[in-house]
Design an enzyme around this catalytic site. Sequence first.
Site, PDB file in Angstrom:
ATOM      1  N   ASP A  35       0.834  -1.212   0.000  1.00 41.79           N
ATOM      2  CA  ASP A  35       0.000   0.000   0.000  1.00 41.79           C
ATOM      3  C   ASP A  35       0.862   1.252   0.000  1.00 41.79           C
ATOM      4  O   ASP A  35       2.003   1.230   0.458  1.00 41.79           O
ATOM      5  CB  ASP A  35      -0.916  -0.036   1.239  1.00 41.79           C
ATOM      6  CG  ASP A  35      -2.097   0.914   1.097  1.00 41.79           C
ATOM      7  OD1 ASP A  35      -2.366   1.390  -0.026  1.00 41.79           O
ATOM      8  OD2 ASP A  35      -2.749   1.184   2.120  1.00 41.79           O
ATOM      9  N   HIS A  52       2.337   3.971  -8.949  1.00 43.84           N
ATOM     10  CA  HIS A  52       2.126   2.539  -9.235  1.00 43.84           C
ATOM     11  C   HIS A  52       3.272   1.980 -10.078  1.00 43.84           C
ATOM     12  O   HIS A  52       3.675   0.830  -9.909  1.00 43.84           O
ATOM     13  CB  HIS A  52       0.803   2.329  -9.966  1.00 43.84           C
ATOM     14  CG  HIS A  52      -0.406   2.639  -9.128  1.00 43.84           C
ATOM     15  ND1 HIS A  52      -0.544   2.196  -7.826  1.00 43.84           N
ATOM     16  CD2 HIS A  52      -1.535   3.353  -9.391  1.00 43.84           C
ATOM     17  CE1 HIS A  52      -1.704   2.624  -7.343  1.00 43.84           C
ATOM     18  NE2 HIS A  52      -2.318   3.333  -8.267  1.00 43.84           N
ATOM     19  N   SER A  80      -7.209  -5.606  -5.354  1.00 47.23           N
ATOM     20  CA  SER A  80      -8.288  -6.253  -4.603  1.00 47.23           C
ATOM     21  C   SER A  80      -9.599  -6.203  -5.390  1.00 47.23           C
ATOM     22  O   SER A  80      -9.746  -5.398  -6.324  1.00 47.23           O
ATOM     23  CB  SER A  80      -8.489  -5.544  -3.253  1.00 47.23           C
ATOM     24  OG  SER A  80      -9.075  -4.272  -3.449  1.00 47.23           O
ATOM     25  N   GLU A  82     -12.122  -4.923  -4.379  1.00 48.25           N
ATOM     26  CA  GLU A  82     -12.638  -3.579  -4.111  1.00 48.25           C
ATOM     27  C   GLU A  82     -11.992  -2.510  -4.999  1.00 48.25           C
ATOM     28  O   GLU A  82     -12.550  -1.439  -5.215  1.00 48.25           O
ATOM     29  CB  GLU A  82     -12.413  -3.193  -2.642  1.00 48.25           C
ATOM     30  CG  GLU A  82     -13.336  -3.884  -1.647  1.00 48.25           C
ATOM     31  CD  GLU A  82     -12.940  -5.315  -1.315  1.00 48.25           C
ATOM     32  OE1 GLU A  82     -11.776  -5.701  -1.571  1.00 48.25           O
ATOM     33  OE2 GLU A  82     -13.813  -6.065  -0.812  1.00 48.25           O
ATOM     34  N   ARG A  86     -12.091   2.113  -8.157  1.00 45.65           N
ATOM     35  CA  ARG A  86     -11.248   3.301  -8.408  1.00 45.65           C
ATOM     36  C   ARG A  86     -11.578   3.902  -9.782  1.00 45.65           C
ATOM     37  O   ARG A  86     -12.203   3.232 -10.615  1.00 45.65           O
ATOM     38  CB  ARG A  86      -9.775   2.899  -8.352  1.00 45.65           C
ATOM     39  CG  ARG A  86      -9.383   2.499  -6.960  1.00 45.65           C
ATOM     40  CD  ARG A  86      -7.892   2.321  -6.825  1.00 45.65           C
ATOM     41  NE  ARG A  86      -7.565   2.005  -5.445  1.00 45.65           N
ATOM     42  CZ  ARG A  86      -6.369   2.145  -4.891  1.00 45.65           C
ATOM     43  NH1 ARG A  86      -5.361   2.587  -5.623  1.00 45.65           N
ATOM     44  NH2 ARG A  86      -6.175   1.848  -3.632  1.00 45.65           N
ATOM     45  N   LEU A 146      11.447 -20.243  -4.719  1.00 39.21           N
ATOM     46  CA  LEU A 146      10.355 -19.462  -4.128  1.00 39.21           C
ATOM     47  C   LEU A 146       9.121 -19.436  -5.039  1.00 39.21           C
ATOM     48  O   LEU A 146       9.248 -19.382  -6.260  1.00 39.21           O
ATOM     49  CB  LEU A 146      10.869 -18.031  -3.899  1.00 39.21           C
ATOM     50  CG  LEU A 146       9.881 -16.933  -3.526  1.00 39.21           C
ATOM     51  CD1 LEU A 146      10.497 -16.025  -2.473  1.00 39.21           C
ATOM     52  CD2 LEU A 146       9.492 -16.107  -4.742  1.00 39.21           C
ATOM     53  N   ARG A 199       2.131  -4.940   6.117  1.00 39.56           N
ATOM     54  CA  ARG A 199       1.400  -3.886   5.415  1.00 39.56           C
ATOM     55  C   ARG A 199       2.238  -2.623   5.429  1.00 39.56           C
ATOM     56  O   ARG A 199       2.671  -2.175   6.485  1.00 39.56           O
ATOM     57  CB  ARG A 199       0.033  -3.616   6.044  1.00 39.56           C
ATOM     58  CG  ARG A 199      -0.717  -2.528   5.246  1.00 39.56           C
ATOM     59  CD  ARG A 199      -2.182  -2.415   5.580  1.00 39.56           C
ATOM     60  NE  ARG A 199      -2.815  -1.499   4.636  1.00 39.56           N
ATOM     61  CZ  ARG A 199      -4.039  -1.599   4.178  1.00 39.56           C
ATOM     62  NH1 ARG A 199      -4.805  -2.580   4.591  1.00 39.56           N
ATOM     63  NH2 ARG A 199      -4.528  -0.720   3.301  1.00 39.56           N
ATOM     64  N   GLU A 218       1.461 -13.480  12.021  1.00 39.83           N
ATOM     65  CA  GLU A 218       1.961 -12.305  12.727  1.00 39.83           C
ATOM     66  C   GLU A 218       1.782 -11.099  11.801  1.00 39.83           C
ATOM     67  O   GLU A 218       2.035 -11.202  10.598  1.00 39.83           O
ATOM     68  CB  GLU A 218       3.449 -12.479  13.077  1.00 39.83           C
ATOM     69  CG  GLU A 218       3.713 -13.596  14.062  1.00 39.83           C
ATOM     70  CD  GLU A 218       3.082 -13.335  15.433  1.00 39.83           C
ATOM     71  OE1 GLU A 218       2.971 -12.162  15.842  1.00 39.83           O
ATOM     72  OE2 GLU A 218       2.694 -14.326  16.090  1.00 39.83           O
TER      73      GLU A 218
END
Length: 259
Positions: A35, A52, A80, A82, A86, A146, A199, A218
């Site tokens: 974010d 971005h 997301s 959501e 935008r 990974l 975050r 965590e």
Amino acid sequence: MTDLTLTPERERLRQELAVAVRAKPVPTHIGIIMDGNGRWAKQRGLTRIRGHQVGARRVKTVVRFADKLGVRHISLYAFSVENWARPSFEVSALMRLIRAYIVRERNDLHAENARFRIIGRVAELAPEIIEEARQSTELMKNNTGLTLNLCINYGGRAEIVDAVKKLVAEGLRPEQVTEEAIARRLYAPDLPDPDLIVRTSGEMRISNFLLWECAYSELYVTDVLWPDFDEVELLRAIQAYQGRERRFGKTGDQIGGKR
Ligand code: IPE
Ligand code: IPE
Ligand code: MG
């Protein structure tokens, strides 16, 4: 173009912190809510889209370094369910950036022995993105390093709803509906739950990210904005994680803890 390479001073700090972090177990799976691109751009008088773009370039440095540290899975919240709300030009720019990222990084990720997949309501994405992602997943399917999970058109509630739909479609009886039965029908059933969720940009919320999977993760929130989240910041997050006592409902004494 914003330079994402570390200054000599920052590089020294990275090396110093890396020694401490490598001496303890690193998280197997890290989830990151990337974010703050908009705020980063605003602070510099740039457009959100520019934020971005730099944020998308930042992904590479973080994924690479996580791999070097021995992290096995990384899940990045890129878009997301959501975020469709935008402005349409921002949504289009994000989708273009996501597609460009998948194409641009394909060979390097493959060379680094990584695996790749999209997590989310994939079918609702543009066909070009679905196809580019499919090619990456296919190319890297036999790699052993990974795993990069790119969460696009992802919502934690949507994921649980989709899992429940599968249960219903398969005709499971109520007594067959267990936590394991739901977990097996999530978007990436083989993926272990995240040990650590990071975050950036200070917001103390989960914003619909990995709701089922984060039950015992965590949480680490930093004020650093995503485009500024460099290798040193990743080490700080892991170091904070290494200082936590994970109890999973037990008492501190039961797990031989310090507190
Ligand atoms: C994160 O940055 C990127 C996405 C959500 C796609 P934001 O665009 O949310 O940045 P802020 O929160 O406005 O600073
Ligand atoms: C979360 O960031 C989603 C992604 C990072 C992709 P948002 O910026 O959309 O979250 P809110 O709206 O501040 O909760
Ligand atoms: Mg945001």
